[in-house]
Design an enzyme around this catalytic site. Structure first.
Site, PDB file in Angstrom:
ATOM      1  N   THR A  88       0.837  -1.210   0.000  1.00 24.43           N
ATOM      2  CA  THR A  88       0.000   0.000   0.000  1.00 24.43           C
ATOM      3  C   THR A  88       0.869   1.256   0.000  1.00 24.43           C
ATOM      4  O   THR A  88       0.713   2.147  -0.843  1.00 24.43           O
ATOM      5  CB  THR A  88      -0.900   0.004   1.262  1.00 24.43           C
ATOM      6  OG1 THR A  88      -1.651  -1.200   1.261  1.00 24.43           O
ATOM      7  CG2 THR A  88      -1.836   1.198   1.287  1.00 24.43           C
ATOM      8  N   ARG A 140       8.290  -9.182  -2.068  1.00 24.19           N
ATOM      9  CA  ARG A 140       8.337 -10.641  -2.123  1.00 24.19           C
ATOM     10  C   ARG A 140       8.048 -11.152  -3.542  1.00 24.19           C
ATOM     11  O   ARG A 140       8.818 -11.933  -4.094  1.00 24.19           O
ATOM     12  CB  ARG A 140       7.314 -11.240  -1.155  1.00 24.19           C
ATOM     13  CG  ARG A 140       7.823 -11.333   0.252  1.00 24.19           C
ATOM     14  CD  ARG A 140       6.770 -11.860   1.169  1.00 24.19           C
ATOM     15  NE  ARG A 140       5.538 -11.076   1.090  1.00 24.19           N
ATOM     16  CZ  ARG A 140       4.661 -10.954   2.057  1.00 24.19           C
ATOM     17  NH1 ARG A 140       4.863 -11.596   3.203  1.00 24.19           N
ATOM     18  NH2 ARG A 140       3.582 -10.226   1.924  1.00 24.19           N
ATOM     19  N   VAL A 199       3.910   8.038  12.267  1.00 20.11           N
ATOM     20  CA  VAL A 199       2.964   8.558  13.257  1.00 20.11           C
ATOM     21  C   VAL A 199       1.917   9.425  12.564  1.00 20.11           C
ATOM     22  O   VAL A 199       2.252  10.428  11.930  1.00 20.11           O
ATOM     23  CB  VAL A 199       3.677   9.412  14.332  1.00 20.11           C
ATOM     24  CG1 VAL A 199       2.682   9.827  15.406  1.00 20.11           C
ATOM     25  CG2 VAL A 199       4.839   8.663  14.949  1.00 20.11           C
ATOM     26  N   GLY A 202       0.094   9.134   9.941  1.00 20.95           N
ATOM     27  CA  GLY A 202       0.030   9.171   8.474  1.00 20.95           C
ATOM     28  C   GLY A 202       0.418  10.495   7.871  1.00 20.95           C
ATOM     29  O   GLY A 202       1.570  10.923   7.952  1.00 20.95           O
ATOM     30  N   GLY A 237     -12.251  -3.000   4.385  1.00 21.45           N
ATOM     31  CA  GLY A 237     -10.810  -2.789   4.287  1.00 21.45           C
ATOM     32  C   GLY A 237     -10.290  -1.716   5.235  1.00 21.45           C
ATOM     33  O   GLY A 237      -9.131  -1.303   5.141  1.00 21.45           O
ATOM     34  N   GLU A 268      -7.762  -4.584   9.668  1.00 25.01           N
ATOM     35  CA  GLU A 268      -7.014  -5.765   9.223  1.00 25.01           C
ATOM     36  C   GLU A 268      -7.789  -7.034   9.577  1.00 25.01           C
ATOM     37  O   GLU A 268      -8.621  -7.025  10.495  1.00 25.01           O
ATOM     38  CB  GLU A 268      -5.675  -5.829   9.978  1.00 25.01           C
ATOM     39  CG  GLU A 268      -4.790  -4.621   9.815  1.00 25.01           C
ATOM     40  CD  GLU A 268      -4.059  -4.608   8.477  1.00 25.01           C
ATOM     41  OE1 GLU A 268      -3.842  -5.692   7.919  1.00 25.01           O
ATOM     42  OE2 GLU A 268      -3.748  -3.507   8.006  1.00 25.01           O
ATOM     43  N   ASP A 318      -1.100  -0.314  18.333  1.00 26.03           N
ATOM     44  CA  ASP A 318      -0.634   0.578  17.262  1.00 26.03           C
ATOM     45  C   ASP A 318      -0.551   2.032  17.771  1.00 26.03           C
ATOM     46  O   ASP A 318       0.451   2.723  17.545  1.00 26.03           O
ATOM     47  CB  ASP A 318      -1.595   0.468  16.072  1.00 26.03           C
ATOM     48  CG  ASP A 318      -1.260   1.452  14.969  1.00 26.03           C
ATOM     49  OD1 ASP A 318      -0.290   1.195  14.242  1.00 26.03           O
ATOM     50  OD2 ASP A 318      -1.962   2.477  14.850  1.00 26.03           O
ATOM     51  N   LYS A 331       2.888   4.528  18.303  1.00 27.62           N
ATOM     52  CA  LYS A 331       3.032   5.904  17.822  1.00 27.62           C
ATOM     53  C   LYS A 331       3.255   6.857  18.990  1.00 27.62           C
ATOM     54  O   LYS A 331       4.066   7.791  18.906  1.00 27.62           O
ATOM     55  CB  LYS A 331       1.774   6.299  17.038  1.00 27.62           C
ATOM     56  CG  LYS A 331       1.581   5.462  15.775  1.00 27.62           C
ATOM     57  CD  LYS A 331       0.173   5.623  15.232  1.00 27.62           C
ATOM     58  CE  LYS A 331      -0.043   4.822  13.966  1.00 27.62           C
ATOM     59  NZ  LYS A 331      -1.469   4.740  13.587  1.00 27.62           N
ATOM     60  N   GLY A 342      -3.472   5.159   4.902  1.00 25.48           N
ATOM     61  CA  GLY A 342      -3.844   5.090   3.484  1.00 25.48           C
ATOM     62  C   GLY A 342      -2.651   5.440   2.615  1.00 25.48           C
ATOM     63  O   GLY A 342      -1.698   6.103   3.060  1.00 25.48           O
TER      64      GLY A 342
HETATM   65  N1  LIG Z   1      -0.990   1.165   5.123  1.00 24.94           N
HETATM   66  C1  LIG Z   1      -1.004   2.312   5.768  1.00 24.94           C
HETATM   67  O1  LIG Z   1      -1.952   3.094   5.676  1.00 24.94           O
HETATM   68  C2  LIG Z   1       0.152   2.700   6.658  1.00 24.94           C
HETATM   69  C3  LIG Z   1       0.130   3.938   7.320  1.00 24.94           C
HETATM   70  C4  LIG Z   1       1.221   4.328   8.095  1.00 24.94           C
HETATM   71  C5  LIG Z   1       2.285   3.474   8.234  1.00 24.94           C
HETATM   72  N2  LIG Z   1       2.270   2.247   7.597  1.00 24.94           N
HETATM   73  C6  LIG Z   1       3.434   1.387   7.759  1.00 24.94           C
HETATM   74  O2  LIG Z   1       4.052   1.236   6.492  1.00 24.94           O
HETATM   75  C7  LIG Z   1       4.665  -0.048   6.407  1.00 24.94           C
HETATM   76  C8  LIG Z   1       4.121  -0.779   5.187  1.00 24.94           C
HETATM   77  O3  LIG Z   1       2.730  -0.917   5.318  1.00 24.94           O
HETATM   78  P1  LIG Z   1       1.795  -1.356   4.067  1.00 24.94           P
HETATM   79  O4  LIG Z   1       0.394  -1.103   4.508  1.00 24.94           O
HETATM   80  O5  LIG Z   1       2.278  -0.766   2.818  1.00 24.94           O
HETATM   81  O6  LIG Z   1       2.053  -2.931   4.067  1.00 24.94           O
HETATM   82  P2  LIG Z   1       1.717  -3.965   2.893  1.00 24.94           P
HETATM   83  O7  LIG Z   1       0.705  -3.400   1.965  1.00 24.94           O
HETATM   84  O8  LIG Z   1       1.451  -5.261   3.561  1.00 24.94           O
HETATM   85  O9  LIG Z   1       3.101  -4.052   2.100  1.00 24.94           O
HETATM   86  C9  LIG Z   1       4.225  -4.689   2.608  1.00 24.94           C
HETATM   87  C10 LIG Z   1       5.238  -4.855   1.488  1.00 24.94           C
HETATM   88  O10 LIG Z   1       6.389  -5.471   2.027  1.00 24.94           O
HETATM   89  C11 LIG Z   1       6.788  -6.498   1.149  1.00 24.94           C
HETATM   90  N3  LIG Z   1       7.495  -7.535   1.916  1.00 24.94           N
HETATM   91  C12 LIG Z   1       7.026  -8.340   2.879  1.00 24.94           C
HETATM   92  N4  LIG Z   1       7.993  -9.140   3.326  1.00 24.94           N
HETATM   93  C13 LIG Z   1       9.101  -8.836   2.607  1.00 24.94           C
HETATM   94  C14 LIG Z   1      10.415  -9.328   2.573  1.00 24.94           C
HETATM   95  N5  LIG Z   1      10.815 -10.320   3.387  1.00 24.94           N
HETATM   96  N6  LIG Z   1      11.297  -8.777   1.705  1.00 24.94           N
HETATM   97  C15 LIG Z   1      10.923  -7.789   0.855  1.00 24.94           C
HETATM   98  N7  LIG Z   1       9.683  -7.280   0.859  1.00 24.94           N
HETATM   99  C16 LIG Z   1       8.792  -7.802   1.713  1.00 24.94           C
HETATM  100  C17 LIG Z   1       5.522  -7.030   0.536  1.00 24.94           C
HETATM  101  O11 LIG Z   1       5.832  -7.705  -0.672  1.00 24.94           O
HETATM  102  P3  LIG Z   1       4.687  -8.324  -1.636  1.00 24.94           P
HETATM  103  O12 LIG Z   1       3.897  -7.141  -2.124  1.00 24.94           O
HETATM  104  O13 LIG Z   1       5.445  -8.958  -2.735  1.00 24.94           O
HETATM  105  O14 LIG Z   1       3.889  -9.245  -0.812  1.00 24.94           O
HETATM  106  C18 LIG Z   1       4.752  -5.732   0.325  1.00 24.94           C
HETATM  107  O15 LIG Z   1       5.092  -5.160  -0.886  1.00 24.94           O
HETATM  108  C19 LIG Z   1       4.376  -0.729   7.743  1.00 24.94           C
HETATM  109  O16 LIG Z   1       5.427  -0.484   8.634  1.00 24.94           O
HETATM  110  C20 LIG Z   1       3.127   0.001   8.240  1.00 24.94           C
HETATM  111  O17 LIG Z   1       2.994  -0.027   9.648  1.00 24.94           O
HETATM  112  C21 LIG Z   1       1.240   1.856   6.822  1.00 24.94           C
END
Ligand SMILES: NC(=O)c1ccc[n+]([C@@H]2O[C@H](COP(=O)([O-])OP(=O)(O)OC[C@H]3O[C@@H](n4cnc5c(N)ncnc54)[C@H](OP(=O)(O)O)[C@@H]3O)[C@@H](O)[C@H]2O)c1
Length: 432
Positions: free
Chosen positions: A14, A46, A134, A136, A189, A192, A203, A207, A304
């Site tokens: 994301t 991955r 923290v 977003g 969505g 989780e 969470d 933060k 997001g």
């Molecule tokens: N989503 C949000 O709104 C949000 C907001 C603030 C902070 N965050 C933080 O941002 C970070 C990412 O969140 P996200 O929501 O983007 O997570 P996500 O959608 O689950 O994406 C995780 C990514 O990491 C990759 N990955 C997983 N294991 C891996 C490995 N061993 N080696 C290389 N790549 C690997 C996955 O690969 P694949 O795609 O190939 O599976 C995927 O592309 C987290 O720390 C989260 O707490 C997220």
């Protein structure tokens, strides 16, 4: 324009895909602001074949993200994988050891290893930037570290988890119960499949521990956060809160006290006329108090792809411009280990809901239980009568020490007329 800033991105989910899209759509604007273009030279995730909706053809692919952090032709490694340990931690450590700046959105990693990583980054002469970790899209780290740099911050509080805020808002607007709204949030969505980190307050606590460190110049102390989630908040509590002139919000609160730093995350009753009472849905908000500036309020989307990418981009721009700010606002070597204020010494007012058998003498027993524990009642509400059946009884207290409140509840829950464990929600007098 001078030479490009080269970045390697680990994690293309994301947030990672959002960052790539931002750099693609706003690349020219960002380059003008930095005085140099941003080039994505390497990526890792991955599944190599997954369509991310962005062009990755110019970036070198790495199957091993830590190897990328070590070997890629990059000035900055952007860690967007997630998780407190494992590959995310290896990526950041490898990048720092290789003398590359790190940008991350990973609050879990910083909550557990923030101090050590900040010290390592400082020793290596690189930035460790984490605005996206923290709240977003809200630039709260920038606000605290830079905008309020001249102030002594006495306290901050905020809504730091959009999922919980969405659930509590829906419960109030529709009158439905927690489990029902959570299931819907998962289907949409907004939550989780494993919602524990969000709804159990973890969470928000991650933060908060980061903001505490920035605000008070202390080591990140996640273990010092008192954490309660929202699972025990029922539709009845939300109705009673309305009746009493409150909204229920999951707040994260950090304060300097005489006994040390107080860090707590739990549902709170907040006055309807406080600004934070009206921050609804997936929005986040933070209120910070500085001795010269007074109260400052920040609000926006806490998660997001777009808002999080916005924060990651801000960190990349800082690095491209050559701006270096100490990770937690003071040099890492001078981060202090401050005592954490024990929660049982916390003093405040409480909302208590009991489910009791509606029969004569029950009120008197409850009142005696409170009196014996030195808890003074402010009000009592019983709206429904069902002689011989279960009814809710709601009380609010005057200010009392948490330990006394807990003693009173231990006593009261042992009464045979009390049918369920009491619900306790703290009433938070928010400084305006
Ligand atoms: N989503 C949000 O709104 C949000 C907001 C603030 C902070 N965050 C933080 O941002 C970070 C990412 O969140 P996200 O929501 O983007 O997570 P996500 O959608 O689950 O994406 C995780 C990514 O990491 C990759 N990955 C997983 N294991 C891996 C490995 N061993 N080696 C290389 N790549 C690997 C996955 O690969 P694949 O795609 O190939 O599976 C995927 O592309 C987290 O720390 C989260 O707490 C997220």
């Amino acid at each position: 324009m001078s030479h490009p800033l080269k970045i390697a991105i680990a994690g293309l989910g994301t947030v990672g895909a959002g960052v790539l899209r931002l750099l693609w759509e706003n690349g020219d604007l960002v380059a003008r602001r930095c005085g140099r273009p941003i080039h994505v030279t390497a990526v890792s995730a991955r599944a190599r074949d997954r369509d991310r909706g962005v062009d990755l053809s110019k970036a070198r692919w790495f199957g091993d993200a830590a190897a990328m952090a070590r070997d890629a032709d990059a000035d900055v490694v952007v860690e967007l994988i997630g998780g407190a340990d494992g590959v995310a931690k290896s990526v950041c450590e490898a990048a720092i050891a290789a003398g590359r700046h790190v940008v991350t959105a990973n609050k879990a990693l910083l909550a557990h290893h923030g101090t050590a990583l900040a010290r390592a980054a400082e020793a290596a002469g690189v930035s460790l930037a984490y605005e996206a970790a923290v709240a977003g899209g809200i630039p709260i780290v920038k606000a605290l570290r830079e905008g309020l740099a001249g102030n002594r911050v006495s306290s901050l509080y905020g809504i730091l988890n959009g999922t919980c805020n969405y659930i509590l808002t829906q419960m109030r607007e529709t009158g439905r119960e927690f489990a029902d709204v959570l299931a819907e949030a998962q289907a949409l969505g907004y939550a989780e499949a494993d919602p524990g980190f969000d709804v159990d307050g973890v969470d928000a606590a991650h933060k908060l521990s980061i903001l505490t460190s920035v605000a008070f110049g202390c080591e990140v102390d996640f273990a010092g956060v008192h954490i309660e989630g929202i699972r025990h908040v029922s539709a009845q509590d939300i109705r009673f809160a309305d009746e009493l002139g409150y909204r229920i919000k999951l707040l994260a609160i950090a304060r300097r006290t005489e006994r040390g730093i107080e860090q707590r995350v739990h549902p709170c009753m907040v006055d309807l006329d406080s600004p934070i009472a009206h921050v609804d849905g997936v929005f986040n908000a933070i209120v910070a108090h500085g001795d010269f500036v007074g109260s400052t309020v920040y609000e926006g989307r806490g998660a997001g792809a777009g808002p999080t990418a916005s924060a990651v981009a801000a960190d990349i721009v800082d690095i491209a411009r050559g701006t270096r700010i100490p990770t937690f606002a003071v040099p890492a070597a001078s981060l202090r280990r401050l005592p954490s204020a024990p929660m049982d010494r916390h003093v405040g007012a409480y909302y208590i809901r009991l489910m009791v058998v509606d029969r004569p003498g029950v009120f008197a027993d409850i009142a005696a239980g409170l009196r014996d524990a030195q808890v003074s009642m402010e009000s009592i509400l019983q709206r429904v009568r069902a002689p011989g059946g279960p009814v809710p009884v709601v009380m609010t207290t005057h200010d009392v020490e948490e330990s006394a409140m807990r003693n009173a509840l231990d006593r009261i829950r042992s009464f045979d007329a009390v049918l369920e464990p009491p619900t306790l929600i703290r009433i938070e007098p928010l400084a305006k």
